[in-house]
Design a protein around this motif. Structure first.
Motif, PDB file in Angstrom:
ATOM      1  N   GLY A   1      -8.520   2.899   5.223  1.00  0.00           N
ATOM      2  CA  GLY A   1      -8.247   4.094   6.074  1.00  0.00           C
ATOM      3  C   GLY A   1      -8.026   5.190   4.974  1.00  0.00           C
ATOM      4  N   VAL A   2      -7.152   4.934   3.783  1.00  0.00           N
ATOM      5  CA  VAL A   2      -6.924   6.012   2.945  1.00  0.00           C
ATOM      6  C   VAL A   2      -8.246   6.333   1.968  1.00  0.00           C
ATOM      7  CG1 VAL A   2      -5.713   6.532   0.882  1.00  0.00           C
ATOM      8  CG2 VAL A   2      -4.350   5.461   2.642  1.00  0.00           C
ATOM      9  N   SER A   3      -8.841   5.129   1.738  1.00  0.00           N
ATOM     10  CA  SER A   3     -10.208   5.594   0.930  1.00  0.00           C
ATOM     11  C   SER A   3     -11.228   6.266   1.659  1.00  0.00           C
ATOM     12  CB  SER A   3     -10.845   4.114   0.572  1.00  0.00           C
ATOM     13  OG  SER A   3     -11.120   3.409   1.636  1.00  0.00           O
ATOM     14  N   LEU A   4     -11.230   6.104   3.222  1.00  0.00           N
ATOM     15  CA  LEU A   4     -12.276   6.900   3.879  1.00  0.00           C
ATOM     16  C   LEU A   4     -11.722   8.395   3.946  1.00  0.00           C
ATOM     17  CD1 LEU A   4     -12.858   4.022   6.769  1.00  0.00           C
ATOM     18  CD2 LEU A   4     -14.197   5.005   5.024  1.00  0.00           C
ATOM     19  N   VAL A   5     -10.317   8.594   4.010  1.00  0.00           N
ATOM     20  CA  VAL A   5     -10.008   9.992   4.087  1.00  0.00           C
ATOM     21  C   VAL A   5     -10.258  10.776   2.518  1.00  0.00           C
ATOM     22  CG1 VAL A   5      -7.898  11.181   3.969  1.00  0.00           C
ATOM     23  CG2 VAL A   5      -7.931   9.334   5.539  1.00  0.00           C
ATOM     24  N   VAL A   6     -10.253   9.866   1.560  1.00  0.00           N
ATOM     25  CA  VAL A   6     -10.806  10.240   0.334  1.00  0.00           C
ATOM     26  C   VAL A   6     -12.342  10.747   0.495  1.00  0.00           C
ATOM     27  CG1 VAL A   6     -10.898  10.131  -1.952  1.00  0.00           C
ATOM     28  CG2 VAL A   6      -8.818   9.281  -0.981  1.00  0.00           C
ATOM     29  N   LEU A   7     -12.931   9.766   0.914  1.00  0.00           N
ATOM     30  CA  LEU A   7     -14.447  10.155   1.221  1.00  0.00           C
ATOM     31  C   LEU A   7     -14.742  11.122   1.867  1.00  0.00           C
ATOM     32  CD1 LEU A   7     -17.315   9.273   0.726  1.00  0.00           C
ATOM     33  CD2 LEU A   7     -17.217   7.363   2.922  1.00  0.00           C
ATOM     34  N   ALA A   8     -14.075  11.352   3.131  1.00  0.00           N
ATOM     35  CA  ALA A   8     -14.097  12.490   3.811  1.00  0.00           C
ATOM     36  C   ALA A   8     -13.892  13.955   3.074  1.00  0.00           C
ATOM     37  CB  ALA A   8     -13.455  12.536   5.139  1.00  0.00           C
ATOM     38  N   LEU A   9     -12.925  13.829   2.302  1.00  0.00           N
ATOM     39  CA  LEU A   9     -12.535  15.027   1.840  1.00  0.00           C
ATOM     40  C   LEU A   9     -13.523  15.363   0.569  1.00  0.00           C
ATOM     41  CD1 LEU A   9      -8.571  14.171   1.106  1.00  0.00           C
ATOM     42  CD2 LEU A   9      -9.652  16.083   2.545  1.00  0.00           C
ATOM     43  N   VAL A  10     -13.853  14.418  -0.113  1.00  0.00           N
ATOM     44  CA  VAL A  10     -15.135  14.451  -1.049  1.00  0.00           C
ATOM     45  C   VAL A  10     -16.325  15.022  -0.330  1.00  0.00           C
ATOM     46  CG1 VAL A  10     -16.581  13.503  -2.856  1.00  0.00           C
ATOM     47  CG2 VAL A  10     -14.225  13.023  -2.737  1.00  0.00           C
TER      48      VAL A  10
ATOM     49  N   THR B   1     -15.242   3.177  -3.690  1.00  0.00           N
ATOM     50  CA  THR B   1     -13.952   2.515  -3.366  1.00  0.00           C
ATOM     51  C   THR B   1     -13.797   1.709  -1.742  1.00  0.00           C
ATOM     52  OG1 THR B   1     -12.796   3.931  -4.656  1.00  0.00           O
ATOM     53  CG2 THR B   1     -11.186   3.094  -3.169  1.00  0.00           C
ATOM     54  N   PRO B   2     -14.192   2.378  -0.948  1.00  0.00           N
ATOM     55  CA  PRO B   2     -13.992   1.855   0.537  1.00  0.00           C
ATOM     56  C   PRO B   2     -14.985   0.512   0.469  1.00  0.00           C
ATOM     57  CG  PRO B   2     -15.129   3.896   0.709  1.00  0.00           C
ATOM     58  CD  PRO B   2     -14.579   3.869  -0.735  1.00  0.00           C
ATOM     59  N   VAL B   3     -16.180   0.636  -0.181  1.00  0.00           N
ATOM     60  CA  VAL B   3     -16.984  -0.670  -0.284  1.00  0.00           C
ATOM     61  C   VAL B   3     -16.276  -1.745  -1.031  1.00  0.00           C
ATOM     62  CG1 VAL B   3     -19.214  -1.348  -1.550  1.00  0.00           C
ATOM     63  CG2 VAL B   3     -19.050   0.771  -0.197  1.00  0.00           C
ATOM     64  N   CYS B   4     -15.643  -1.433  -1.908  1.00  0.00           N
ATOM     65  CA  CYS B   4     -14.933  -2.609  -2.758  1.00  0.00           C
ATOM     66  C   CYS B   4     -13.860  -3.058  -1.950  1.00  0.00           C
ATOM     67  CB  CYS B   4     -14.421  -2.179  -4.048  1.00  0.00           C
ATOM     68  SG  CYS B   4     -15.618  -1.651  -5.340  1.00  0.00           S
ATOM     69  N   LEU B   5     -13.088  -2.206  -1.253  1.00  0.00           N
ATOM     70  CA  LEU B   5     -12.000  -2.711  -0.419  1.00  0.00           C
ATOM     71  C   LEU B   5     -12.375  -3.693   0.775  1.00  0.00           C
ATOM     72  CD1 LEU B   5      -9.724   0.414  -0.445  1.00  0.00           C
ATOM     73  CD2 LEU B   5      -9.331  -1.533  -1.783  1.00  0.00           C
ATOM     74  N   LEU B   6     -13.549  -3.261   1.283  1.00  0.00           N
ATOM     75  CA  LEU B   6     -14.117  -4.010   2.305  1.00  0.00           C
ATOM     76  C   LEU B   6     -14.552  -5.483   1.801  1.00  0.00           C
ATOM     77  CD1 LEU B   6     -16.084  -1.692   4.593  1.00  0.00           C
ATOM     78  CD2 LEU B   6     -14.272  -2.864   5.451  1.00  0.00           C
TER      79      LEU B   6
ATOM     80  N   VAL C   1       0.687   1.447   0.758  1.00  0.00           N
ATOM     81  CA  VAL C   1       0.309   0.113   0.662  1.00  0.00           C
ATOM     82  C   VAL C   1       1.237  -0.772  -0.027  1.00  0.00           C
ATOM     83  CG1 VAL C   1      -1.746  -1.426   0.104  1.00  0.00           C
ATOM     84  CG2 VAL C   1      -1.983   0.739   1.167  1.00  0.00           C
ATOM     85  N   ALA C   2       1.695  -0.685  -1.176  1.00  0.00           N
ATOM     86  CA  ALA C   2       2.642  -1.693  -1.710  1.00  0.00           C
ATOM     87  C   ALA C   2       3.908  -1.639  -0.932  1.00  0.00           C
ATOM     88  CB  ALA C   2       2.729  -0.788  -3.177  1.00  0.00           C
ATOM     89  N   SER C   3       4.212  -0.679  -0.297  1.00  0.00           N
ATOM     90  CA  SER C   3       5.467  -0.963   0.518  1.00  0.00           C
ATOM     91  C   SER C   3       5.498  -1.791   1.999  1.00  0.00           C
ATOM     92  CB  SER C   3       6.062   0.586   0.901  1.00  0.00           C
ATOM     93  OG  SER C   3       6.056   1.298  -0.480  1.00  0.00           O
ATOM     94  N   VAL C   4       4.181  -2.064   2.209  1.00  0.00           N
ATOM     95  CA  VAL C   4       4.046  -2.725   3.505  1.00  0.00           C
ATOM     96  C   VAL C   4       4.653  -4.030   3.345  1.00  0.00           C
ATOM     97  CG1 VAL C   4       2.372  -4.133   4.921  1.00  0.00           C
ATOM     98  CG2 VAL C   4       1.920  -1.551   3.922  1.00  0.00           C
TER      99      VAL C   4
ATOM    100  N   MET D   1      -5.965  -1.002  -6.385  1.00  0.00           N
ATOM    101  CA  MET D   1      -7.319  -0.334  -6.187  1.00  0.00           C
ATOM    102  C   MET D   1      -7.387   1.067  -5.656  1.00  0.00           C
ATOM    103  SD  MET D   1      -9.606  -2.581  -6.919  1.00  0.00           S
ATOM    104  CE  MET D   1     -11.263  -2.447  -5.797  1.00  0.00           C
ATOM    105  N   LEU D   2      -6.316   1.313  -4.935  1.00  0.00           N
ATOM    106  CA  LEU D   2      -6.147   3.049  -4.658  1.00  0.00           C
ATOM    107  C   LEU D   2      -5.629   3.823  -5.870  1.00  0.00           C
ATOM    108  CD1 LEU D   2      -4.794   2.718  -0.907  1.00  0.00           C
ATOM    109  CD2 LEU D   2      -7.058   3.422  -1.844  1.00  0.00           C
TER     110      LEU D   2
END
Length: 516
Positions: A40-49, A99-104, A23-26, A126-127
Motif C-alpha cells: 500500500g505504501v509503495s502504491l501511494v509513492v507511485l501515485a505521488l510520482v 518497488t510495488p512489483v518487487c514487493l508483490l 511495517v517494521a513495527s507490525v 525494501m521500503l
C-alpha cells in the motif's frame, strides 16, 4: 523554477521511510498485514510520482523543477536541496514502478523463523531502499547526494546478507567493501571539490559548482574520485566482480532493487555529476572510458553464455548492458545520451522481469542450475512465454524499448567513435546467443522429471511481471513519451561539457556538385 508550495520531493521520499518504520513495527504473527501495508505504501509513492509527472513541464525539462532549498550546515556549505530534471524524473518513475512489483513478487519468498520477524524486516528494508533512492535521484546538493549514496548501502546489505542464498554473507560483505571503497574515494573528491570551488554557504550546490573554474590537473583528480565510485556502483568492467555474487545470492526482489534500480546510481552519477562538474576532465578521460565500456559489453556477454547458474547469467548480462549505457554517456552526443537514459529505464524493466521469473523458476524447482530444467513451456506456458518476452527485450528485439535505446546509443557513438560502435554491435549478436540458448535449455525439449509438477503463474505472480512487460512494449512503440522528457536535460548536459553532435563528413564530390 521557483520553490513549489507543496514539497513534492520531500514527501515522496518521506512516505516510504515512514512506511518502513510502520511495517517494521507490525507485531509478530501479523505478517500478512506487514505485506499489505508495504504494498500500500509503495502504491501511494507511485501515485505521488504520477502526480509529479503530470505537473512536470516538459518544455523546461532541462532545468530543475519542484526545487526545495533549506540550509543544513551553512558553515560547511551543505544544504538540503532537491530538484528534478528530465533524467532524474525518469529514474524516479523507475523506482516508483519497480518497488510495488518487487514487493508483490516477494510475497511468499521470505519464511519466518522462531523468534524472528523476518517478513516485517524484509519488507521494511525494501521500503527504506525506495525512500533513500528517491533522495539520491532528487538531490541537487553534492554533499547530500554523497550521504544518500552511502546510506542506501545499509538496507541493501541487510537484504542480501539476511535473506539471500547459501553464500549470502560472502556476497553481502563483498558488495559492502567494494561500495565503501568507492565511497571513500568519492568523499575525498567531494571535500576537494568544495575547497577548489567557490565555497560559501551554497558551496555544494550543483548550480554553484557547475561552470566553476577549477585547475585542469585538480579537476582530473576530482573526476577520478567520482568516476571510480560510480563505475563500481554501475558496475563498469573491470570493477564489476561484486555484482554476480550479490545479484545471484540476493532474493529475487532484492536482486531487482539492486541491479534494476540501485545500480543506476552509477550511470546517473556519470551523466548528472561527472560531466557537468568536471567537463574538461570528462573529455580528457573519454577515450579510455569508451574502451572500458566496449570491453565490458563484449566481456559481459561472453561470460554470460558460459554460465550454469540462471541468476549469475542474468547478472553478467547486466555487466554488458551497463557497458552500453556508459558508452552512450561518454560518446557525448545527443543520441547517445538520450539512448543511455532510456536504456536505464529499459534495462530496469527487462532485468526486473528476468530476475523475477528466474526466481519463480528456482522456487518451483528448488535449484538455479540451468541443467536442472527442461521442457518448462509444456507445463507452464505462460511463465515460459513471459520469460521469452523478457529475454527478447534484453537482446533488444525491435518492438521493445531496449531496441530503441540500444539503437540510439550505437548511432550516437558511431558519429564520434566509429570503431567502438562497430565492436559494441557484436554485443547484440552475443545477447541473442545467451538468451536463446538459455531459453532452449530451460523451456524447450522433453519435460524434465523434476519439472513435471510445475504449476503455471499464479494471479499474483502474473500481476507482478505482466505490467513490466507491457511497459517495455509501450515504450518500444512510443519511445517519445520518455524521450520528450529526457532530451532537454541531455541538451543541457552537453552544453555543460561544451560538446555537440559531430557533423557528418561530406565527400568532396558532393560539395563540388552542390556548388555548380
Amino acid at each position: 523554477m521557483t520553490d513549489p508550495e507543496f514539497p513534492w520531493l520531500s514527501v515522496i521520499g518521506a512516505v516510504p521511510l515512514v512506511g518502513s518504520v510502520a511495517v517494521a513495527s507490525v507485531p509478530r504473527g501479523r505478517e500478512l498485514l506487514a505485506k499489505q501495508l508495504a504494498v500500500g505504501v509503495s502504491l501511494v509513492v507511485l501515485a505521488l510520482v504520477v502526480a509529479l509527472g503530470v505537473q512536470f513541464d516538459t518544455d523546461e525539462a532541462g532545468a530543475f523543477q519542484f526545487t526545495e532549498y533549506h540550509k543544513w550546515v551553512p558553515e560547511f556549505g551543505v544544504s538540503y536541496a532537491l530538484g528534478v530534471d528530465g533524467i532524474a524524473l525518469v529514474l524516479l518513475a523507475l523506482v516508483a514502478l519497480l518497488t510495488p512489483v518487487c514487493l508483490l513478487a516477494s510475497w511468499n519468498d521470505i519464511t519466518e523463523a522462531p523468534g524472528a520477524r523476518r517478513v516485517q524486516t524484509f519488507f521494511a528494508l525494501m521500503l527504506a531502499v525506495e525512500g533513500i533512492l528517491v533522495g539520491v535521484f532528487a538531490a541537487t546538493d553534492v554533499f547530500l547526494f554523497y550521504v544518500l549514496f552511502e546510506a542506501v548501502l545499509i538496507p541493501m546489505y541487510f537484504i542480501i546478507g539476511g535473506f539471500g542464498g547459501a553464500q549470502r554473507s560472502y556476497a553481502a560483505v563483498k558488495f559492502l567493501i567494494y561500495s565503501l571503497l568507492g565511497g571513500l574515494l568519492m568523499l575525498a573528491s567531494v571535500i576537494g571539490l568544495y575547497v577548489a570551488g567557490p565555497g560559501g554557504e551554497t558551496g555544494f550546490l550543483r548550480s554553484t559548482l557547475e561552470g566553476a573554474s577549477i585547475d585542469p590537473t585538480t579537476q582530473r583528480w576530482l573526476f577520478l574520485g567520482f568516476f571510480i565510485a560510480f563505475a563500481i556502483k554501475a558496475p563498469l568492467w573491470p570493477l564489476h566482480t561484486w555484482l554476480p555474487d550479490a545479484a545471484s545470492e540476493a532474493p529475487p526482489g532484492g536482486a531487482v532493487m539492486l541491479v534494476g534500480v540501485l545500480d543506476k546510481i552509477g550511470t546517473f552519477g556519470m551523466i548528472a555529476y561527472c560531466l557537468p562538474l568536471f567537463p574538461d576532465a570528462s573529455v580528457w578521460a573519454r577515450p579510455v572510458v569508451v574502451v572500458l565500456c566496449v570491453v565490458g559489453v563484449i566481456y559481459g556477454a561472453l561470460v554470460a553464455i558460459g554460465q550454469a547458474d540462471l541468476m549469475r547469467l542474468i547478472a553478467y548480462t547486466s555487466v554488458s548492458h551497463f557497458g552500453f549505457i556508459a558508452l552512450g554517456i561518454f560518446a557525448m552526443t545527443s543520441q547517445g545520451q538520450a539512448g543511455s537514459t532510456l536504456y536505464m529505464l529499459s534495462h530496469g524493466f527487462s532485468t526486473a522481469a528476468l530476475f523475477l521469473l528466474a526466481g519463480m523458476l528456482a522456487a518451483r524447482r528448488g535449484s538455479r542450475r540451468i541443467a536442472d530444467f527442461g521442457g518448462v513451456q509444456r507445463v507452464a506456458p505462460v511463465l515460459a512465454g513471459l520469460f521469452l518476452m523478457a529475454g527478447l527485450s534484453s537482446l533488444a528485439l525491435p518492438g521493445f524499448s531496449s531496441f530503441v535505446s540500444e539503437f540510439l546509443v550505437l548511432a550516437g557513438t558511431y558519429g564520434r567513435y566509429t570503431v567502438a560502435a562497430i565492436v559494441a554491435t557484436l554485443g547484440i549478436v552475443l545477447a541473442a546467443l545467451y538468451i536463446l540458448i538459455v531459453y532452449q535449455r530451460v523451456m524447450t525439449g522433453p519435460v524434465a522429471k523434476a519439472v513435471e509438477g510445475f504449476r503455471d503463474l499464479r494471479p499474483r505472480e502474473l500481476w507482478s511481471v505482466a505490467p513490466v512487460i507491457a511497459l517495455l512494449l509501450a515504450l518500444g512503440v512510443a519511445p517519445q513519451l520518455a524521450l520528450d522528457v529526457i532530451n532537454p536535460a541531455v541538451d543541457r548536459t552537453l552544453q555543460s561539457v561544451n560538446q555537440g553532435d559531430p557533423q557528418p563528413d561530406v565527400p568532396a564530390t558532393a560539395e563540388q556538385g552542390s556548388g555548380r
